[in-house]
Design an enzyme around this catalytic site. Structure first.
Site, PDB file in Angstrom:
ATOM      1  N   LYS A 126       0.846  -1.186   0.000  1.00 21.38           N
ATOM      2  CA  LYS A 126       0.000   0.000   0.000  1.00 21.38           C
ATOM      3  C   LYS A 126       0.883   1.238   0.000  1.00 21.38           C
ATOM      4  O   LYS A 126       1.909   1.270   0.669  1.00 21.38           O
ATOM      5  CB  LYS A 126      -0.844  -0.043   1.280  1.00 21.38           C
ATOM      6  CG  LYS A 126      -1.858   1.049   1.395  1.00 21.38           C
ATOM      7  CD  LYS A 126      -2.830   0.732   2.502  1.00 21.38           C
ATOM      8  CE  LYS A 126      -2.247   1.099   3.846  1.00 21.38           C
ATOM      9  NZ  LYS A 126      -3.280   1.433   4.820  1.00 21.38           N
ATOM     10  N   ASP A 279      -2.111  -5.871  10.874  1.00 21.74           N
ATOM     11  CA  ASP A 279      -1.257  -4.689  10.749  1.00 21.74           C
ATOM     12  C   ASP A 279      -1.531  -3.636  11.818  1.00 21.74           C
ATOM     13  O   ASP A 279      -1.004  -2.525  11.740  1.00 21.74           O
ATOM     14  CB  ASP A 279      -1.378  -4.081   9.347  1.00 21.74           C
ATOM     15  CG  ASP A 279      -2.781  -3.587   9.039  1.00 21.74           C
ATOM     16  OD1 ASP A 279      -3.743  -4.141   9.603  1.00 21.74           O
ATOM     17  OD2 ASP A 279      -2.921  -2.638   8.246  1.00 21.74           O
ATOM     18  N   ASP A 281      -4.288  -1.918  12.764  1.00 21.82           N
ATOM     19  CA  ASP A 281      -5.164  -0.752  12.632  1.00 21.82           C
ATOM     20  C   ASP A 281      -6.608  -1.027  13.074  1.00 21.82           C
ATOM     21  O   ASP A 281      -7.399  -0.104  13.201  1.00 21.82           O
ATOM     22  CB  ASP A 281      -5.110  -0.161  11.213  1.00 21.82           C
ATOM     23  CG  ASP A 281      -5.438  -1.156  10.129  1.00 21.82           C
ATOM     24  OD1 ASP A 281      -5.761  -2.323  10.459  1.00 21.82           O
ATOM     25  OD2 ASP A 281      -5.374  -0.779   8.936  1.00 21.82           O
ATOM     26  N   GLU A 364     -17.474   0.227  10.451  1.00 26.38           N
ATOM     27  CA  GLU A 364     -18.111  -0.914  11.108  1.00 26.38           C
ATOM     28  C   GLU A 364     -17.180  -2.124  11.196  1.00 26.38           C
ATOM     29  O   GLU A 364     -17.415  -3.027  11.974  1.00 26.38           O
ATOM     30  CB  GLU A 364     -19.405  -1.296  10.388  1.00 26.38           C
ATOM     31  CG  GLU A 364     -19.308  -1.538   8.886  1.00 26.38           C
ATOM     32  CD  GLU A 364     -18.486  -2.727   8.477  1.00 26.38           C
ATOM     33  OE1 GLU A 364     -18.632  -3.762   9.143  1.00 26.38           O
ATOM     34  OE2 GLU A 364     -17.716  -2.616   7.496  1.00 26.38           O
ATOM     35  N   SER A 365     -16.143  -2.132  10.352  1.00 26.82           N
ATOM     36  CA  SER A 365     -15.229  -3.267  10.295  1.00 26.82           C
ATOM     37  C   SER A 365     -14.172  -3.211  11.391  1.00 26.82           C
ATOM     38  O   SER A 365     -13.086  -3.765  11.236  1.00 26.82           O
ATOM     39  CB  SER A 365     -14.563  -3.310   8.925  1.00 26.82           C
ATOM     40  OG  SER A 365     -13.985  -2.049   8.632  1.00 26.82           O
TER      41      SER A 365
HETATM   42  C1  VG1 Z   1     -12.548  -4.085   4.493  1.00 30.92           C
HETATM   43  C2  VG1 Z   1     -13.471  -3.303   5.406  1.00 30.92           C
HETATM   44  C3  VG1 Z   1     -13.160  -1.823   5.323  1.00 30.92           C
HETATM   45  C4  VG1 Z   1     -11.669  -1.588   5.641  1.00 30.92           C
HETATM   46  C5  VG1 Z   1     -10.814  -2.450   4.724  1.00 30.92           C
HETATM   47  C6  VG1 Z   1      -9.349  -2.356   5.065  1.00 30.92           C
HETATM   48  O1  VG1 Z   1     -12.756  -3.683   3.158  1.00 30.92           O
HETATM   49  O2  VG1 Z   1     -14.821  -3.540   5.075  1.00 30.92           O
HETATM   50  O3  VG1 Z   1     -13.994  -1.129   6.220  1.00 30.92           O
HETATM   51  O4  VG1 Z   1     -11.342  -0.242   5.462  1.00 30.92           O
HETATM   52  O5  VG1 Z   1     -11.196  -3.816   4.839  1.00 30.92           O
HETATM   53  O6  VG1 Z   1      -9.114  -2.698   6.400  1.00 30.92           O
HETATM   54  P1  VG1 Z   1     -13.637  -4.553   2.126  1.00 30.92           P
HETATM   55  O7  VG1 Z   1     -13.506  -3.846   0.814  1.00 30.92           O
HETATM   56  O8  VG1 Z   1     -13.096  -5.928   2.149  1.00 30.92           O
HETATM   57  O9  VG1 Z   1     -15.024  -4.520   2.672  1.00 30.92           O
HETATM   58  V1  VG1 Z   1      -7.682  -3.477   6.809  1.00 30.92           V
HETATM   59  O10 VG1 Z   1      -7.583  -3.515   8.495  1.00 30.92           O
HETATM   60  O11 VG1 Z   1      -7.862  -4.869   5.976  1.00 30.92           O
HETATM   61  O12 VG1 Z   1      -6.519  -2.477   6.130  1.00 30.92           O
HETATM   62 CO    CO Z   2      -5.772  -3.798   9.154  1.00 31.65          CO
END
Ligand code: VG1
Ligand code: CO
Length: 541
Positions: A126, A279, A281, A364-365
């Site tokens: 990233k 990672d 976060d 929400e994640s």
């Molecule tokens: C998921 C989550 C999203 C988050 C992303 C990265 O994305 O839904 O809210 O920002 O992961 O988080 P997606 O497109 O799979 O729904 V992390 O901690 O994986 O950098």
């Molecule tokens: Co993460």
């Protein structure tokens, strides 16, 4: 040492998703996959020439090899200086902080976050820009375009750089500065939170378990919680980062943190259970007998943030991703501050944070964060919780119940159907989109559709528009269903169905039972079972 130009050819599929480019480790291992992508980043970010670049990752399998390749590419492309975490390790929020503190032109973070690791697992790369945040869409689009036209990459051919101890070495003309990955981050946390109050809390016998899930947060949590805040040794479990996360899925949700959840629901539950992801976060927060849903946690942190020194002057505004529950909106209304609704993915918060329009945001994640960095921050969220607990001297369940009593409760759940066929997933969403104009006014189960659309976002700062960010059905009752496809997976497609219903009075219902009528509607309108061939979701959070 001479930079060498090596001819290459575009590799299809190098399109960054919700958070960087994620692929199977084996795909990244096959040269020139990594070389091409990193060269495309450096080509798309000419500001890195002669400037500082921060590099680090979550320590997953291939992190150590990838870092060496990236250092050589950076040197070959005239990067001025690289700041790298010891042994190539940096949590995502710590990398964001370093970019900001060192006035770097950007950073390259190696992680697939909550995705499993190991030789058969996932890897990710990233790019973060000078504000410390994930590159906005116009940058990731430029990177992708560059991957499709690339014809060469440039690197210096040199032995590997020793990253085992802090200090400075050189790669060709480029200084490589190895730093303690925890120090600057820990100092930042100390500025934001009332460490004395938290220390008193632990001294009074407060018990906590922090599950680092054998991922990057271990060293951070050990140093800060056990080292600086006096939590008893053993508070942090699974604190050593492992290249395969011990074979686990480093996703801090009740499904993948089953052991912690069992402890928190058992007779000898500590006062607080917490966890973080690959990672570092994301966060999970669990009180004795009560899991705090991430959307609730976000609202609660917003309502109580003023109890921490870093936020004592109040919040300028808050922001949440569209699928995140509206519990935050209710708090914002009470505080008299704006609440912004953005597409999924942290990159959309950057402008709001930079412009001082929002000070706290979340998804929400299980991602929450603030303007202290430009990434979500798992340990930060846990420390803010600790600060609130230390000041309020109430238990987690009590605080959560009081919050619901004041604001009402947004019952909320996400149902994930993982690794489904990509073609049928796309078709399902497209057919749903085609139906949107005829849905308003329709009766579905007990609900009447009030509006139906595909979420589009216009950034209030730079005016950029992002379309097709999730299909939303709003019902007359105020309930809501959102459908979108994941942008972080590496296998097939993952359908996410987000369900939400607000309830002002009945505060102790079982979430899944309460939302069951919406689940039935979601299946009816999108034909989920029929089209995925799945009887039930793989993960319910
Ligand atoms: C998921 C989550 C999203 C988050 C992303 C990265 O994305 O839904 O809210 O920002 O992961 O988080 P997606 O497109 O799979 O729904 V992390 O901690 O994986 O950098
Ligand atoms: Co993460």
């Amino acid at each position: 040492m001479q930079a060498k130009t090596i001819p290459t050819r575009p590799i299809p599929g190098q399109k960054p998703g919700t958070s960087g480019l994620r692929k199977k480790v084996r795909v990244f291992q096959e040269p020139p996959f990594l070389e091409n992508f990193v060269q495309a980043i450096l080509d798309s970010a000419p500001e890195t020439k002669g400037a500082t670049l921060v590099v680090g990752g979550d320590g997953r399998f291939f992190n150590d090899r990838a870092i060496q390749t990236i250092l050589k590419l950076a040197a070959g492309n005239g990067v001025g200086r690289v700041v790298v975490g010891r042994n190539g390790l940096l949590s995502t929020p710590a990398a964001s902080n370093l970019i900001r503190e060192r006035d770097a032109a950007g950073g390259i973070i190696l992680s697939a976050s909550h995705n499993p690791g190991g030789p058969d697992g996932d890897f990710g790369v990233k790019f973060n820009t000078a504000n410390g945040g994930p590159a906005p869409e116009k940058v990731t689009e430029a990177i992708h375009a560059r991957t499709q036209a690339i014809d060469a990459y440039r690197l210096v051919e040199a032995p590997d750089v020793d990253l085992a101890a802090p200090g400075e070495t050189r790669l060709g003309a480029m200084p490589v500065e190895v730093v303690d990955p925890v120090a600057d981050y820990a100092a930042l946390m100390q500025r934001l939170f009332d460490f004395d109050a938290i220390r008193d809390l632990f001294r009074s016998g407060f018990r906590m378990r922090f599950d680092a899930m054998s991922a990057i947060t271990g060293p951070y949590a050990e140093r800060i919680l056990e080292g600086m805040l006096g939590a008893p040794a053993g508070t942090v479990v699974n604190g050593t980062p492992l290249p395969d996360f011990g074979g686990h899925h480093p996703d801090p949700n009740p499904v993948h943190c089953a052991e912690l959840v069992a402890l928190m629901n058992g007779p000898d539950a500590p006062d607080l259970g917490a966890a973080s992801d690959g990672d570092g976060d994301r966060n999970l927060v669990h009180g004795p007998g009560l899991f705090v849903a991430p959307s609730d946690s976000l609202a609660l942190l917003a309502a109580n943030a003023h109890l921490a020194p870093g936020y004592a002057d109040g919040l300028k505004g808050v922001a949440r991703s569209m699928p995140t529950s509206a519990a935050l909106d209710r708090v914002a209304r009470k505080l008299g501050i704006p609440c912004f609704e953005t597409p999924t993915g942290w990159k959309f918060f950057g402008n709001l944070l930079d412009a001082g329009m929002a000070s706290l945001c979340g998804e929400e994640s299980a991602g929450t964060g603030s303007d202290h960095v430009r990434e979500k921050d798992g340990l930060w969220a846990v420390l803010l919780w600790l600060n609130i607990l230390a000041r309020r001297r109430q238990g987690v369940p009590e605080i959560v119940r009081q919050h619901w009593a004041e604001f009402g409760r947004n019952y909320y759940s996400r149902h994930d159907y993982e690794a489904i066929d990509a073609g049928s997933a796309e078709a399902m969403l497209n057919d749903l989109r085609a139906k949107l104009p005829i849905l308003p006014g329709r009766q579905l189960g007990e609900e009447t559709v009030a509006s139906a659309d595909d979420f589009a976002y216009r950034d209030p700062v730079d005016g950029s528009v992002s379309e097709r960010q999730g299909v939303r059905l709003h019902f007359a009752s105020g309930a809501r269903i959102v459908f979108r496809l994941s942008g972080t997976g590496t296998e097939g497609a993952t359908l996410r169905v987000y369900l939400e219903r607000y309830e002002p009075e009945r505060l102790d219902e079982d979430t899944q039972a309460f939302l069951a009528p919406l689940v039935a509607i979601a299946d009816e309108v999108a034909e989920i079972r029929k089209r995925t061939g799945r009887a039930a979701p793989d993960v319910i959070t």
